[in-house]
Design an enzyme around this catalytic site. Structure first.
Site, PDB file in Angstrom:
ATOM      1  N   ALA A  32       8.138  -7.616  -2.722  1.00 16.04           N
ATOM      2  CA  ALA A  32       9.547  -7.396  -2.345  1.00 16.04           C
ATOM      3  C   ALA A  32       9.552  -6.381  -1.202  1.00 16.04           C
ATOM      4  O   ALA A  32      10.200  -5.340  -1.250  1.00 16.04           O
ATOM      5  CB  ALA A  32      10.396  -6.932  -3.527  1.00 16.04           C
ATOM      6  N   HIS A  37       7.217  -0.267   2.943  1.00 18.72           N
ATOM      7  CA  HIS A  37       5.893  -0.884   2.782  1.00 18.72           C
ATOM      8  C   HIS A  37       5.258  -1.147   4.161  1.00 18.72           C
ATOM      9  O   HIS A  37       4.070  -0.892   4.371  1.00 18.72           O
ATOM     10  CB  HIS A  37       6.006  -2.225   2.057  1.00 18.72           C
ATOM     11  CG  HIS A  37       6.502  -2.141   0.650  1.00 18.72           C
ATOM     12  ND1 HIS A  37       7.701  -2.675   0.252  1.00 18.72           N
ATOM     13  CD2 HIS A  37       5.948  -1.588  -0.470  1.00 18.72           C
ATOM     14  CE1 HIS A  37       7.872  -2.478  -1.043  1.00 18.72           C
ATOM     15  NE2 HIS A  37       6.829  -1.812  -1.508  1.00 18.72           N
ATOM     16  N   VAL A 176      10.438   6.266   4.241  1.00 19.23           N
ATOM     17  CA  VAL A 176      11.313   5.542   5.164  1.00 19.23           C
ATOM     18  C   VAL A 176      12.670   5.369   4.478  1.00 19.23           C
ATOM     19  O   VAL A 176      12.739   4.962   3.316  1.00 19.23           O
ATOM     20  CB  VAL A 176      10.708   4.178   5.550  1.00 19.23           C
ATOM     21  CG1 VAL A 176      11.658   3.402   6.456  1.00 19.23           C
ATOM     22  CG2 VAL A 176       9.355   4.367   6.221  1.00 19.23           C
TER      23      VAL A 176
HETATM   24  P1  PAJ Z   1       5.500  -0.359  -4.692  1.00 23.74           P
HETATM   25  O1  PAJ Z   1       6.663   0.253  -5.357  1.00 23.74           O
HETATM   26  O2  PAJ Z   1       5.601  -1.775  -4.208  1.00 23.74           O
HETATM   27  O3  PAJ Z   1       5.115   0.557  -3.481  1.00 23.74           O
HETATM   28  C1  PAJ Z   1       3.962   0.299  -2.722  1.00 23.74           C
HETATM   29  C2  PAJ Z   1       3.737   1.467  -1.776  1.00 23.74           C
HETATM   30  O4  PAJ Z   1       4.845   1.549  -0.864  1.00 23.74           O
HETATM   31  C3  PAJ Z   1       3.675   2.807  -2.538  1.00 23.74           C
HETATM   32  O5  PAJ Z   1       2.623   3.598  -1.991  1.00 23.74           O
HETATM   33  C4  PAJ Z   1       5.035   3.411  -2.256  1.00 23.74           C
HETATM   34  O6  PAJ Z   1       5.063   4.827  -2.297  1.00 23.74           O
HETATM   35  C5  PAJ Z   1       5.310   2.887  -0.850  1.00 23.74           C
HETATM   36  N1  PAJ Z   1       6.742   2.943  -0.552  1.00 23.74           N
HETATM   37  C6  PAJ Z   1       7.756   2.397  -1.278  1.00 23.74           C
HETATM   38  N2  PAJ Z   1       8.945   2.723  -0.729  1.00 23.74           N
HETATM   39  C7  PAJ Z   1       8.693   3.486   0.352  1.00 23.74           C
HETATM   40  C8  PAJ Z   1       9.493   4.148   1.337  1.00 23.74           C
HETATM   41  N3  PAJ Z   1      10.818   4.078   1.298  1.00 23.74           N
HETATM   42  N4  PAJ Z   1       8.879   4.844   2.317  1.00 23.74           N
HETATM   43  C9  PAJ Z   1       7.513   4.939   2.347  1.00 23.74           C
HETATM   44  N5  PAJ Z   1       6.697   4.339   1.452  1.00 23.74           N
HETATM   45  C10 PAJ Z   1       7.274   3.629   0.469  1.00 23.74           C
HETATM   46  O7  PAJ Z   1       3.967   1.949  -5.825  1.00 23.74           O
HETATM   47  C11 PAJ Z   1       3.698   0.819  -6.224  1.00 23.74           C
HETATM   48  O8  PAJ Z   1       4.218  -0.321  -5.675  1.00 23.74           O
HETATM   49  C12 PAJ Z   1       2.733   0.566  -7.372  1.00 23.74           C
HETATM   50  O9  PAJ Z   1       2.799   1.637  -8.283  1.00 23.74           O
HETATM   51  C13 PAJ Z   1       1.259   0.345  -6.918  1.00 23.74           C
HETATM   52  C14 PAJ Z   1       0.695   1.578  -6.199  1.00 23.74           C
HETATM   53  C15 PAJ Z   1       1.162  -0.881  -5.996  1.00 23.74           C
HETATM   54  C16 PAJ Z   1       0.377   0.079  -8.168  1.00 23.74           C
HETATM   55  O10 PAJ Z   1       0.816  -1.007  -8.868  1.00 23.74           O
END
Ligand code: PAJ
Length: 283
Positions: A32, A37, A176
Site C-alpha cells: 500500500a 515508502h 514524509v
Molecule cells: P510499513 O508500515 O509498510 O513501512 C515500511 C517502511 O516505510 C518503514 O520503515 C516505515 O517507517 C516507512 N514509512 C512509512 N511511512 C513513512 C513516512 N510517512 N515517511 C517515511 N517513512 C515511512 O514498517 C513496516 O511496514 C513493517 O513493520 C516492516 C518493517 C516492513 C516489517 O514487517
C-alpha cells in the site's frame, strides 16, 4: 523489475549480485505504498547498486483484534510505483513461504519491545524483529532503509542488528508528510473525510512541543501537558500515549536538553495512528 516470491530464488539473486561486486539496498514494506515508502526506495537507489523492495503483510506483527485481514493490499499499483523508481527486485512472498507450518523460532529484543507501541500492541515488535531478521537473511542486504515514522521500530531493529551481528547498515530516513502535516501512512486510507481532518491534531501536538522547546522549555512534563492540551482539541480522538523518551533506550526523559524523541499514538475511530519528532540536543 523482477517479482520474486521464492525465498531461495531471492537469496540466489542477492548472492549473484554480491559475486558481481554489487551492493544491495533493501527496503522492507507491507505494501500500500505511498511517498513515505518511495522516499526510502529513492535513498536505496542513491546509495546501492541493486535495490530490493519487499512487500509482505506480516501476520506475526498484528494482534488478534488488529487489522491484518483488512490491511490494504494493492500489488498492481505498488509494483508500477516501484518500477517507476527503478527498483531491481520486488520480493513478494506468501505467508506459507515466510512461515512454514513447523516454524517455531522467534527473535525478540526483550526490553525495548515492551516500550511505546509495545505496551498497547503486545507481541507486535516480536513479529517485526522476527520478520526483519528473516528478510535480512533472505535478501542479504548491505544497507536496509527504515522510516523515522516508526521511531520505536528503528530503535528496536537497530538494537537487533547490533545484538545479532547482522552485517547490515541501517539507514534511517525522515518522515514524509502530507501538506497539512499528517504523517503519510498506509492506514490513512481507513480515515473518513472528517477523521482525516481531525487526524492533523497529532502533528499539531508535536509542532507545539517543538515551538515550546525552541522557546527554551526543557521540562518534559510541561511539554507533555501542553501537547495533551492540543490533543484534547479533538475530543473524539483517543490518546494512546504521548511520551518524551530517549531515542535509543525508549525510556522517558525528564529534561530534553540532551535531545529526545517525542512520540504520540492515538486512535482516530478504530484507526491507530502514530507520529513523532526528534528534538536535537540544546547543550
Ligand atoms: P510499513 O508500515 O509498510 O513501512 C515500511 C517502511 O516505510 C518503514 O520503515 C516505515 O517507517 C516507512 N514509512 C512509512 N511511512 C513513512 C513516512 N510517512 N515517511 C517515511 N517513512 C515511512 O514498517 C513496516 O511496514 C513493517 O513493520 C516492516 C518493517 C516492513 C516489517 O514487517
Amino acid at each position: 523489475m523482477r517479482i520474486v516470491s521464492s525465498a531461495a530464488e531471492m537469496t540466489a539473486l542477492s548472492k549473484s549480485a554480491h559475486r558481481a561486486g554489487k551492493s544491495i539496498g533493501f527496503v522492507p514494506t507491507m505494501g500500500a505504498l505511498h511517498q513515505g515508502h518511495l522516499s526510502l526506495v529513492r535513498a536505496a537507489r542513491d546509495q546501492a547498486d541493486v535495490v530490493v523492495v519487499s512487500i509482505f503483510v506480516n501476520p506475526a506483527q498484528f494482534g488478534p483484534t488488529e487489522d491484518f485481514a483488512k490491511y490494504p493490499r494493492s500489488l498492481k499499483t505498488d509494483s508500477a510505483m516501484l518500477e517507476a523508481e527503478n527498483s531491481d527486485h520486488l520480493f513478494y512472498p506468501s505467508v506459507e513461504e515466510m512461515y512454514p507450518k513447523d516454524a517455531d523460532t522467534w527473535v525478540t529484543v526483550e526490553a525495548l519491545s515492551q516500550k511505546l507501541d509495545g505496551q498497547s500492541r503486545p507481541g507486535h515488535f516480536r513479529g517485526v524483529t522476527t520478520v526483519v531478521a528473516k528478510l535480512f537473511n533472505i535478501v542479504q542486504p548491505d544497507f536496509a532503509f527504515f522510516g523515522q515514522k516508526d521511531a520505536a521500530q528503528v530503535a528496536i531493529v537497530t538494537k537487533m542488528t547490533r545484538d545479532l551481528n547482522f552485517d547490515v547498515q541501517i539507514v534511517v530516513c525522515p518522515i514524509v508528510r502530507e501538506a497539512d502535516g499528517l504523517a503519510m501512512s498506509s492506514r490513512n486510507a481507513y480515515l473518513s473525510a472528517a477523521q482525516r481532518r481531525q487526524a492533523t491534531v497529532l502533528s499539531r501536538s508535536l509542532t507545539r512541543v517543538q515551538s515550546l522547546a525552541k522557546q527554551g522549555e526543557h521540562d518534559a512534563a510541561t511539554l507533555i501537558a501542553a501537547a495533551r492540551q492540543v490533543m484534547a482539541e479533538e475530543p473524539s480522538i483517543k490518546l494512546d500515549y504521548f511520551e518524551i523518551v530517549s531515542p535509543t533506550t525508549l525510556d522517558p526523559v525528564s529534561d530534553i536538553s540532551n535531545g529526545a524523541l517525542v512520540a504520540v499514538a492515538a486512535y482516530v475511530g478504530t484507526t491507530r495512528l502514530i507520529d513523532n519528532l526528534l528534538l536535537p540536543t540544546s547543550r
